[in-house]
Design an enzyme around this catalytic site. Structure first.
Site, PDB file in Angstrom:
ATOM      1  N   HIS A 106       0.599  -1.125  -0.075  1.00  0.00           N
ATOM      2  CA  HIS A 106       0.373   0.367   0.535  1.00  0.00           C
ATOM      3  C   HIS A 106       0.908   1.516  -0.424  1.00  0.00           C
ATOM      4  O   HIS A 106       2.465   1.170  -0.098  1.00  0.00           O
ATOM      5  CB  HIS A 106      -1.009  -0.201   1.303  1.00  0.00           C
ATOM      6  N   HIS A 198       3.082  -6.957   4.518  1.00  0.00           N
ATOM      7  CA  HIS A 198       1.622  -6.532   4.612  1.00  0.00           C
ATOM      8  C   HIS A 198       1.361  -6.654   6.478  1.00  0.00           C
ATOM      9  O   HIS A 198       2.495  -7.481   6.493  1.00  0.00           O
ATOM     10  CB  HIS A 198       0.545  -7.337   4.113  1.00  0.00           C
ATOM     11  N   GLU A 280       2.570 -11.609   5.172  1.00  0.00           N
ATOM     12  CA  GLU A 280       1.503 -10.634   6.263  1.00  0.00           C
ATOM     13  C   GLU A 280       2.334 -11.456   7.551  1.00  0.00           C
ATOM     14  O   GLU A 280       1.729 -12.045   8.185  1.00  0.00           O
ATOM     15  CB  GLU A 280      -0.105 -11.463   6.537  1.00  0.00           C
TER      16      GLU A 280
END
Length: 316
Positions: A106, A198, A280
């Protein structure tokens, strides 16, 4: 990190991997059981991320520049982690000539450019959103801030060992890049390894980390067949070292306790022509995982664990 939206396919079940590498992972994990026992004692049964399609939206819009919640450690990027790297001493030059691309998931500015990041891009198998805003903790610490911080810490650690490190973004652009461009950046750099950082946005009680590996995709602009094996090696080494250094357990909601998941619906993996994985690091929407993710000391451990996995992969 949320993968809901157009073109979403449920994660594929983990396929059986190479025997020797799986054995190596299994051999490393028991060495981290003491750390995991401490982790469990303070309140967790493991956890997973939001990449399974669970809602990743925070209670409020993530804000660029949001500081970690109260109690976060101010450990600076590059400070030594409590568990030392088994791979090579700092400043050893062990990675001289190697190129590592770190992809901080992001962008802190994405929430200001929702129209731009919602446009569809080709990921080989179908079309998906250019990017998303990412998730955030209930206290407003944005995933995009977390990923940049870990990326900076990793860059310091890897450059100390002689690697050339490139970031796909460093909050140096208004939004993005889109997932297809993120893949192209690693490809153009002819990276020896690429890791996309992430944090998940799953439900309360879902805890732990998982590493996402590319599946064998050959469709349109996507052809991952040549990188499936080396990416699997990279992912397994990162998972084992992440457990060892952070003491965190593999996800309790995806990956069957292995911390490894294979997917074929992510543009950042589908379009890569060099070894690449996603990690993640935990679930931002679970209070116990959030307490870790907002701690500078823990983020340093996360950066060390991921970096150690990369070093082990690059040194063979």
């Amino acid at each position: 990190m949320s993968y809901t939206g157009p073109g979403f396919d449920p994660p594929q079940p983990r396929r059986s991997r190479r025997g020797p590498l799986t054995v190596a992972l299994a051999a490393l994990v028991p060495g981290a059981l003491l750390g995991w026992a401490v982790y469990a004692a303070v309140g967790g049964s493991g956890g997973d991320e939001g990449s399974t399609g669970a809602s990743a939206s925070a209670s409020g819009t993530p804000t660029a520049g949001t500081s970690p919640s109260a109690g976060a450690d101010d450990t600076k990027p590059g400070a030594s982690a409590s568990a030392k790297s088994p791979s090579a001493p700092a400043g050893s030059g062990a990675l001289e000539g190697k190129v590592v691309v770190i992809d901080p998931g992001h962008n802190p500015g994405n929430f200001r450019h929702t129209a731009d990041i919602s446009r569809q891009v080709d990921i080989g198998t179908n079309r998906k959103e250019c990017d998303t805003t990412g998730t955030a903790t209930n206290d407003g610490y944005a995933e995009a801030e977390f990923t940049l911080d870990v990326a900076h810490r990793m860059r310091t650690l890897l450059e100390r060992q002689g690697a050339t490190v490139k970031l796909t973004q460093d909050a140096d652009r208004p939004f993005g890049p889109c997932v297809d461009e993120r893949a192209r950046i690693g490809n153009k750099a002819k990276a020896d390894a690429v890791v996309s950082i992430h944090a998940d946005g799953s439900g309360t009680g879902n805890r732990g980390f998982h590493v996402i590996l590319p599946g064998a995709v050959h469709s349109g602009a996507a052809d991952t067949r040549a990188i499936v094996e080396p990416s699997g090696d990279l992912g397994e080494r990162i998972a084992a070292n992440f457990v060892r250094v952070t003491g965190s357990a593999p996800s309790n909601y995806i990956g069957d306790g292995t911390g490894l998941v294979t997917r074929e619906d992510l543009g950042g993996l589908n379009l890569s022509t060099v070894p690449k994985v996603f990690i993640e690091c935990g679930n931002m929407r679970d209070s116990k995982d959030a307490a870790l993710l907002t701690s500078g000391a823990w983020r340093q451990k996360a950066a060390q664990g991921i970096s150690d996995g990369i070093v082990g992969f690059l040194r063979g």
